[in-house]
Design a protein around this motif. Structure first.
Motif, PDB file in Angstrom:
ATOM      1  N   GLY A 215       4.439  -3.580   1.593  1.00  0.00           N
ATOM      2  CA  GLY A 215       3.417  -2.369   1.366  1.00  0.00           C
ATOM      3  C   GLY A 215       1.738  -3.027   1.233  1.00  0.00           C
ATOM      4  N   SER A 216       1.518  -2.091   0.267  1.00  0.00           N
ATOM      5  CA  SER A 216       0.050  -1.693   0.070  1.00  0.00           C
ATOM      6  C   SER A 216       0.053  -3.293  -1.096  1.00  0.00           C
ATOM      7  CB  SER A 216      -0.635  -1.074  -0.192  1.00  0.00           C
ATOM      8  OG  SER A 216      -1.451   0.048   0.691  1.00  0.00           O
ATOM      9  N   ALA A 217       1.137  -3.469  -2.071  1.00  0.00           N
ATOM     10  CA  ALA A 217       1.538  -4.174  -2.997  1.00  0.00           C
ATOM     11  C   ALA A 217       0.668  -5.822  -2.369  1.00  0.00           C
ATOM     12  CB  ALA A 217       2.355  -4.041  -3.761  1.00  0.00           C
ATOM     13  N   PHE A 218       0.911  -5.622  -1.134  1.00  0.00           N
ATOM     14  CA  PHE A 218       0.789  -7.451  -0.759  1.00  0.00           C
ATOM     15  C   PHE A 218       0.033  -7.293  -0.320  1.00  0.00           C
ATOM     16  CE2 PHE A 218       0.343 -10.450   2.745  1.00  0.00           C
ATOM     17  CZ  PHE A 218       0.693 -11.711   2.376  1.00  0.00           C
ATOM     18  N   LYS A 219      -1.610  -6.667  -0.467  1.00  0.00           N
ATOM     19  CA  LYS A 219      -3.167  -6.795  -0.533  1.00  0.00           C
ATOM     20  C   LYS A 219      -3.789  -7.763  -1.988  1.00  0.00           C
ATOM     21  CE  LYS A 219      -3.349  -2.095   2.128  1.00  0.00           C
ATOM     22  NZ  LYS A 219      -4.375  -0.517   1.975  1.00  0.00           N
ATOM     23  N   ILE A 220      -2.885  -7.878  -2.911  1.00  0.00           N
ATOM     24  CA  ILE A 220      -3.010  -8.537  -4.350  1.00  0.00           C
ATOM     25  C   ILE A 220      -3.258 -10.093  -3.795  1.00  0.00           C
ATOM     26  CG2 ILE A 220      -2.659 -10.049  -5.982  1.00  0.00           C
ATOM     27  CD1 ILE A 220      -3.443  -7.287  -6.108  1.00  0.00           C
ATOM     28  N   VAL A 221      -2.897  -9.940  -2.221  1.00  0.00           N
ATOM     29  CA  VAL A 221      -2.214 -11.935  -1.763  1.00  0.00           C
ATOM     30  C   VAL A 221      -3.469 -11.776  -0.642  1.00  0.00           C
ATOM     31  CG1 VAL A 221      -1.265 -13.416  -0.027  1.00  0.00           C
ATOM     32  CG2 VAL A 221       0.414 -12.108  -1.944  1.00  0.00           C
ATOM     33  N   THR A 222      -3.689 -10.763  -0.257  1.00  0.00           N
ATOM     34  CA  THR A 222      -5.266 -10.912   0.698  1.00  0.00           C
ATOM     35  C   THR A 222      -6.030 -11.290   0.250  1.00  0.00           C
ATOM     36  OG1 THR A 222      -2.999  -9.386   2.215  1.00  0.00           O
ATOM     37  CG2 THR A 222      -5.803  -9.462   2.907  1.00  0.00           C
ATOM     38  N   MET A 290      -4.484 -17.626   6.336  1.00  0.00           N
ATOM     39  CA  MET A 290      -3.349 -15.876   4.929  1.00  0.00           C
ATOM     40  C   MET A 290      -2.053 -16.961   5.419  1.00  0.00           C
ATOM     41  SD  MET A 290      -5.077 -13.385   4.999  1.00  0.00           S
ATOM     42  CE  MET A 290      -3.239 -12.414   4.544  1.00  0.00           C
ATOM     43  N   VAL A 291      -1.765 -17.616   5.686  1.00  0.00           N
ATOM     44  CA  VAL A 291      -0.019 -18.432   5.993  1.00  0.00           C
ATOM     45  C   VAL A 291      -0.567 -19.513   4.925  1.00  0.00           C
ATOM     46  CG1 VAL A 291       1.422 -19.707   6.943  1.00  0.00           C
ATOM     47  CG2 VAL A 291       0.324 -18.112   8.284  1.00  0.00           C
ATOM     48  N   GLY A 292      -1.394 -20.144   4.792  1.00  0.00           N
ATOM     49  CA  GLY A 292      -1.204 -21.043   3.551  1.00  0.00           C
ATOM     50  C   GLY A 292      -1.043 -20.844   2.211  1.00  0.00           C
ATOM     51  N   THR A 293      -2.007 -19.155   1.977  1.00  0.00           N
ATOM     52  CA  THR A 293      -2.034 -18.639   0.751  1.00  0.00           C
ATOM     53  C   THR A 293      -0.412 -17.848   0.772  1.00  0.00           C
ATOM     54  OG1 THR A 293      -4.111 -18.402   1.064  1.00  0.00           O
ATOM     55  CG2 THR A 293      -3.289 -16.870  -0.346  1.00  0.00           C
ATOM     56  N   ALA A 294      -0.302 -17.591   1.596  1.00  0.00           N
ATOM     57  CA  ALA A 294       1.045 -16.556   0.804  1.00  0.00           C
ATOM     58  C   ALA A 294       2.143 -17.447   1.077  1.00  0.00           C
ATOM     59  CB  ALA A 294       1.632 -15.689   2.640  1.00  0.00           C
ATOM     60  N   GLU A 295       2.193 -19.197   1.502  1.00  0.00           N
ATOM     61  CA  GLU A 295       2.934 -19.821   1.182  1.00  0.00           C
ATOM     62  C   GLU A 295       2.872 -20.541  -0.240  1.00  0.00           C
ATOM     63  OE1 GLU A 295       3.766 -22.308   4.308  1.00  0.00           O
ATOM     64  OE2 GLU A 295       4.683 -21.292   5.552  1.00  0.00           O
ATOM     65  N   LEU A 324      -1.616  -9.578  12.800  1.00  0.00           N
ATOM     66  CA  LEU A 324      -2.205 -10.407  11.385  1.00  0.00           C
ATOM     67  C   LEU A 324      -2.974  -9.068  10.587  1.00  0.00           C
ATOM     68  CD1 LEU A 324      -2.584 -12.580   8.878  1.00  0.00           C
ATOM     69  CD2 LEU A 324      -4.401 -13.138  11.056  1.00  0.00           C
ATOM     70  N   ALA A 325      -3.220  -8.209  11.490  1.00  0.00           N
ATOM     71  CA  ALA A 325      -4.473  -7.214  10.733  1.00  0.00           C
ATOM     72  C   ALA A 325      -3.044  -5.810   9.765  1.00  0.00           C
ATOM     73  CB  ALA A 325      -4.916  -6.229  11.704  1.00  0.00           C
ATOM     74  N   LEU A 326      -2.195  -5.884  10.365  1.00  0.00           N
ATOM     75  CA  LEU A 326      -1.111  -5.583  10.244  1.00  0.00           C
ATOM     76  C   LEU A 326      -0.101  -5.786   8.715  1.00  0.00           C
ATOM     77  CD1 LEU A 326      -0.157  -3.372  13.356  1.00  0.00           C
ATOM     78  CD2 LEU A 326      -1.022  -2.492  11.418  1.00  0.00           C
ATOM     79  N   SER A 327      -0.480  -7.153   9.504  1.00  0.00           N
ATOM     80  CA  SER A 327       0.336  -7.757   8.085  1.00  0.00           C
ATOM     81  C   SER A 327      -0.489  -8.099   6.749  1.00  0.00           C
ATOM     82  CB  SER A 327       1.299  -9.557   8.677  1.00  0.00           C
ATOM     83  OG  SER A 327       2.188  -9.291   9.641  1.00  0.00           O
ATOM     84  N   SER A 328      -1.854  -8.049   6.769  1.00  0.00           N
ATOM     85  CA  SER A 328      -2.127  -7.942   5.802  1.00  0.00           C
ATOM     86  C   SER A 328      -1.909  -7.298   4.456  1.00  0.00           C
ATOM     87  CB  SER A 328      -3.565  -8.319   6.242  1.00  0.00           C
ATOM     88  OG  SER A 328      -3.825  -9.758   6.665  1.00  0.00           O
ATOM     89  N   ILE A 329      -1.671  -5.748   5.857  1.00  0.00           N
ATOM     90  CA  ILE A 329      -1.459  -4.818   4.613  1.00  0.00           C
ATOM     91  C   ILE A 329      -0.442  -4.563   3.928  1.00  0.00           C
ATOM     92  CG2 ILE A 329      -3.607  -3.894   5.575  1.00  0.00           C
ATOM     93  CD1 ILE A 329      -2.188  -2.182   7.417  1.00  0.00           C
ATOM     94  N   GLY A 330       0.404  -5.987   3.989  1.00  0.00           N
ATOM     95  CA  GLY A 330       2.222  -5.930   3.952  1.00  0.00           C
ATOM     96  C   GLY A 330       2.779  -5.006   4.698  1.00  0.00           C
ATOM     97  N   GLN A 331       2.589  -4.922   6.062  1.00  0.00           N
ATOM     98  CA  GLN A 331       3.480  -3.813   7.526  1.00  0.00           C
ATOM     99  C   GLN A 331       3.406  -5.110   8.595  1.00  0.00           C
ATOM    100  OE1 GLN A 331       3.159  -0.594   5.177  1.00  0.00           O
ATOM    101  NE2 GLN A 331       4.380  -1.182   7.368  1.00  0.00           N
ATOM    102  N   LEU A 392      -9.032 -10.840  -9.747  1.00  0.00           N
ATOM    103  CA  LEU A 392      -7.887 -10.397  -9.638  1.00  0.00           C
ATOM    104  C   LEU A 392      -7.616  -9.871 -10.522  1.00  0.00           C
ATOM    105  CD1 LEU A 392      -6.049 -12.437  -6.653  1.00  0.00           C
ATOM    106  CD2 LEU A 392      -7.616 -10.454  -5.824  1.00  0.00           C
ATOM    107  N   ARG A 393      -7.756 -10.183 -11.379  1.00  0.00           N
ATOM    108  CA  ARG A 393      -7.214  -9.479 -12.517  1.00  0.00           C
ATOM    109  C   ARG A 393      -8.222  -8.291 -12.827  1.00  0.00           C
ATOM    110  NH1 ARG A 393      -5.650 -13.248 -17.329  1.00  0.00           N
ATOM    111  NH2 ARG A 393      -5.886 -11.957 -18.647  1.00  0.00           N
ATOM    112  N   GLN A 394      -9.502  -8.491 -12.802  1.00  0.00           N
ATOM    113  CA  GLN A 394     -10.064  -7.087 -13.132  1.00  0.00           C
ATOM    114  C   GLN A 394      -9.935  -6.201 -11.709  1.00  0.00           C
ATOM    115  OE1 GLN A 394     -13.898  -9.817 -12.928  1.00  0.00           O
ATOM    116  NE2 GLN A 394     -13.595 -10.186 -14.934  1.00  0.00           N
TER     117      GLN A 394
END
Length: 492
Positions: A215-222, A290-295, A324-331, A392-394
């Motif tokens: 879910g939305s916790a994945f938005k940090i990766v995006t 997006m794949v590269g960052t997730a990996e 991809l749009a849905l995956s980017s919000i962790g769905q 991201l920390r901020q």
């Protein structure tokens, strides 16, 4: 007569040669396969013929051995078994082993050759030494806080020290007592059947072996992908992404739970968890990046070991733009283990460098001689630049101070977090999973002491009561407070 004696002698010689050949075949050629044959009880008798070495938490054993005076003489015992079951696993005379009991079996069982002192007496190379000890990275206060926080609800907690990768807490709930599986007989088989046929699946290690939609916790990766790729240069600038957001190539529009998400900045989108902004940014970044960052964070890695095996978290490598749009919000079909999401938080907390997570600090002989030490090492390569990690920390701090993660705040510490409420089931009919990922830094410290991920799958709560901020954040807060207290004590 002489000729008959010669024939008899030759025949006896042939029998002797055949006997010697058979001995060579049995003791040499086929020895290993016979040793491993299921019908051979000797390895099992030998394995359980002496006390097993212990698994230690904070210097104290959480395991033991009980003399049964039976053929399989020693059974495994566990101190506070349900609390540490996801760490220790079990070792059973009937059902094998899991967890550290399995991954470090050579050390604990005494068969690892490194346990033996140097010997020139020609001892048998497979002889067992006294079982060694496995010293874990788990800290009791953090482990207890995580276990108490879940209160038996289905879910998991993982806490990591960002600078080293040491796992400070690893909890799966509901849990079970590994000791009920230790021996043989009806008692053990009944326990096995009971544990494997209950709907709550207490033997499932949800922290390592279960993956969930993040879910939305994945938005940090995006967000990391958007910043690293240059799609977003200013976190306070409008993104130009409308609300609702039309999913590319479809007639479907993606809505928001929060207000004010139309054309919102990345900072606002993270603070209030805007689906539209993050989905649109994922599409702008593109599938490859997006794949590269997730990996880089650890997704799509089936080889992760801590040393117990970890289920691979998934970010699909082949998707249409709407997917991809849905995956980017962790769905869609993005999934992550709690360990994986703790790794996401740890990478941000550690300035963009992700340390390889590890559950074992070192192993030693029964007398305390060091056998091996698991080193601190970087996972793959740098996940993101220090500048991106700083931003991201901020933003994660702003989530706790002004946004959806207020229940994760700790007085006297800086806390950054991200909530998540992940839909699942056919047509999203299932109750959402509540996520909270976070990190915490003491006021007088130079770096965060802990990064944590919490997921709660509470089938009995009302849908309105399930949210990362409401359900998972208080659990994370308790774990982080325990870790901060230990960190202060260590620096004091």
């Amino acid at each position: 007569m002489t000729r008959q004696i010669r024939h008899t002698a030759a025949f006896c010689l042939l029998l002797l040669v055949a006997l010697l050949a058979n001995a060579v075949r049995v003791q040499g050629v086929e020895a290993e396969s016979l040793d491993k044959h299921p019908g051979n009880p000797r390895p099992t008798v030998d394995r359980f013929g002496r006390p097993r070495g212990n698994i230690l938490v904070d210097g104290s054993p959480v395991t033991g051995s009980r003399d049964t005076h039976q053929r399989l003489r020693y059974e495994r015992t566990y101190t506070q078994g349900p609390l540490y079951a996801p760490v220790t696993g079990y070792v059973s005379q009937t059902y094998g082993s899991t967890g550290i009991e399995n991954a470090e079996d050579g050390i604990l069982g005494g068969s690892d050759p490194r346990l033996a002192p140097l010997s020139f007496s020609g001892d048998h190379p497979h002889a067992r030494s006294a079982g060694g000890q496995v010293v874990t990275t788990i800290e009791k206060p953090a482990q207890r806080a995580a276990y108490a926080g879940l209160k038996g609800r289905r879910g998991a907690v993982v806490a990591i020290e960002p600078a080293s990768g040491r796992i400070l807490a690893l909890v799966s709930s509901p849990s079970y007592d590994p000791g009920v599986l230790s021996g043989t007989g009806r008692r053990v088989t009944d326990a096995w059947s009971r544990l494997n046929h209950t709907d709550t699946q207490p033997m499932l290690n949800r922290a390592l072996r279960q993956s969930y939609p993040p879910g939305s916790a994945f938005k940090i990766v995006t967000a990391a992908a958007a910043l690293e790729s240059g799609v977003v240069k200013d976190v306070d600038a409008p993104t130009g992404i409308p609300a609702p957001y039309p999913l590319p190539g479809t007639d479907t529009s993606l809505p928001n739970e929060a207000d004010g998400c139309g054309n919102a900045s990345l900072k606002y989108a993270i603070t209030w968890s805007c689906n539209t902004v993050m989905a649109g940014l994922g599409v702008k970044v593109g599938l490859a990046k997006m794949v590269g960052t997730a990996e880089k964070f650890g997704f799509n890695d089936p080889s992760l070991r801590i040393p117990s095996p970890v289920a691979a978290s998934r970010f699909d490598q082949h998707m249409s733009p709407d997917q991809l749009a849905l995956s980017s919000i962790g769905q869609y079909d993005t999934t992550a283990t709690p360990l994986q999401m703790a790794m996401v938080s740890a990478a941000v907390a550690n300035g963009g460098v992700l340390r390889y997570p590890r559950l074992v600090d070192h192993t030693e002989t029964a007398s305390g001689r060091l056998v091996s030490r698991d080193p601190d090492r970087t996972y793959n390569k740098r996940v993101m630049s220090p500048a991106t990690a700083r931003k991201l920390r901020q933003m994660m701090v702003n989530v706790v101070r002004a946004g959806t993660g207020g229940k994760g705040a700790i007085k006297g510490a800086t806390v950054g977090g991200k909530t998540g409420t992940a839909q699942h089931g056919v047509h999203n009919a299932g109750l959402p999973y509540a996520w909270f990922i976070a990190w915490a830094q003491a006021k007088d410290a130079t770096s965060p002491a802990v990064a944590v991920a919490v997921v709660v799958e509470d089938a009995e709560a009302d849908r309105a009561d399930i949210s990362g901020g409401g359900v998972a954040a208080p659990i994370a807060k308790a774990v982080m407070k325990a870790a901060l207290a230990r960190d202060r004590a260590g620096r004091g």
